[in-house]
Design an enzyme around this catalytic site. Sequence first.
Site, PDB file in Angstrom:
ATOM      1  N   PRO A  96      64.729  43.094  53.862  1.00 49.54           N
ATOM      2  CG  PRO A  96      64.634  45.361  54.373  1.00 49.54           C
ATOM      3  CD  PRO A  96      65.547  44.192  54.363  1.00 49.54           C
ATOM      4  N   GLY A 100      65.205  47.149  47.520  1.00 49.41           N
ATOM      5  CA  GLY A 100      66.460  47.521  46.873  1.00 49.41           C
ATOM      6  C   GLY A 100      67.684  46.948  47.560  1.00 49.41           C
ATOM      7  CG  LEU A 101      68.288  46.688  51.420  1.00 45.77           C
ATOM      8  CD1 LEU A 101      67.993  46.497  52.899  1.00 45.77           C
ATOM      9  CD2 LEU A 101      69.596  47.435  51.265  1.00 45.77           C
ATOM     10  N   GLY A 102      68.346  43.627  47.543  1.00 47.55           N
ATOM     11  CA  GLY A 102      68.735  42.383  46.890  1.00 47.55           C
ATOM     12  C   GLY A 102      68.167  41.127  47.527  1.00 47.55           C
ATOM     13  CB  SER A 103      65.175  40.383  49.609  1.00 44.89           C
ATOM     14  OG  SER A 103      64.118  40.531  48.706  1.00 44.89           O
ATOM     15  CB  ALA A 106      70.239  37.627  49.331  1.00 43.51           C
ATOM     16  CG  ASP A 147      70.170  43.208  42.810  1.00 46.28           C
ATOM     17  OD1 ASP A 147      70.784  44.252  42.520  1.00 46.28           O
ATOM     18  OD2 ASP A 147      69.044  43.204  43.342  1.00 46.28           O
TER      19      ASP A 147
HETATM   20  O1  PMV Z   1      67.012  45.300  42.948  1.00 49.57           O
HETATM   21  P1  PMV Z   1      67.070  46.754  43.123  1.00 49.57           P
HETATM   22  O2  PMV Z   1      65.827  47.404  43.557  1.00 49.57           O
HETATM   23  O3  PMV Z   1      68.306  47.193  43.845  1.00 49.57           O
HETATM   24  O4  PMV Z   1      67.222  47.428  41.672  1.00 49.57           O
HETATM   25  C1  PMV Z   1      68.181  47.044  40.802  1.00 49.57           C
HETATM   26  C2  PMV Z   1      68.747  48.221  40.122  1.00 49.57           C
HETATM   27  C3  PMV Z   1      68.197  48.612  38.784  1.00 49.57           C
HETATM   28  O5  PMV Z   1      69.293  49.236  38.134  1.00 49.57           O
HETATM   29  C4  PMV Z   1      67.078  49.615  38.957  1.00 49.57           C
HETATM   30  C5  PMV Z   1      67.690  47.448  37.956  1.00 49.57           C
HETATM   31  C6  PMV Z   1      68.764  46.509  37.443  1.00 49.57           C
HETATM   32  O6  PMV Z   1      68.388  45.465  36.891  1.00 49.57           O
HETATM   33  O7  PMV Z   1      69.949  46.809  37.548  1.00 49.57           O
END
Ligand code: PMV
Length: 311
Positions: A96, A100-103, A106, A147
């Site tokens: 999605p 927050g799952l790194g789309s 990836a 990520d």
């Molecule tokens: O990409 P996300 O939504 O998993 O967020 C990354 C995590 C944060 O710490 C909020 C931002 C970052 O650059 O590390």
Amino acid sequence: MTTASAPGKIILFGEHAVVYGRPALAVPIHAVQATATVTERADARILIEARELARRYALADARANDPLALIIRTTLARLNRGERVGLTIAVGSTIPIAGGLGSGAAISVAVARALANHFNATLSDAEISELAYGVEKIHHDTPSGIDNMVIAHDCAIVFRKGVGWDALKIAKPFWLAIADTGVASPTKITVGEVRRAWKQERALYEKYFDAMANVVERAREAMERGEPERLGALMDENQKLLEALGVSAESNERLIEAARRAGAWGAKLSGGGRGGNIIALVKDSTREEIARALDSAGAKRVILVEVKSEK
Ligand code: PMV
């Protein structure tokens, strides 16, 4: 035709504080993935097909800051190739977007790998990660790089911005429920808000970040010692700190509460927050029950995953 794929990811502990140099723990999630396919074309144009967005366009016509165009251009440059080649680059993903799952990372990793494979070139995981990091920078201004790192290396990691990563040893596997609030939340927004708040109340925010670093250290130790049950209370502690930072929302807290009530050992938001996904530490015996409770509480989708060291 060459194809490459890359997993999604979850941040277990330490999001946001990681932007300020504190350590964070992340693992790849193979239940979702991005895929890129490179096929030759007769003409000397590069066509991009983004299946999920139902878009098909030429690289030459891409908007400024188009993430697909950027990863294609930087990867071709790294491979010492020009843009006058005939390629169709098709991208698909079950991850999605803005959850927050790194789309984003990836997709970048899958595209860079597929292009390298197409030209029979070898790019190391570190090089792939660096290329993907270049794209992360257009998603938000100060990405930590976690990520691209966890996705390119495809193993559980302890990450520190500007320092690098170590493999995270998970002595005893454990199960997580990952539940999507259904609220798309661009990381750029919450990261920007935390930055503004940090500028105003620096000492307080530094204290929160230090407290998160302490949670991360204890979580790492629990995983290395094979005591994953201890992670539940640590997730709750991490969630409280994320609430203090102001990045949690009602949509997150509703699912977190539902998971806890259904017997999860602990739960927290994962990633940027203010929507996106939550994770809950679930017991083997009650994981299906917790997944159902999350469904009833309005989760858009629930994935049960076993977290372990090896791929
Ligand atoms: O990409 P996300 O939504 O998993 O967020 C990354 C995590 C944060 O710490 C909020 C931002 C970052 O650059 O590390």
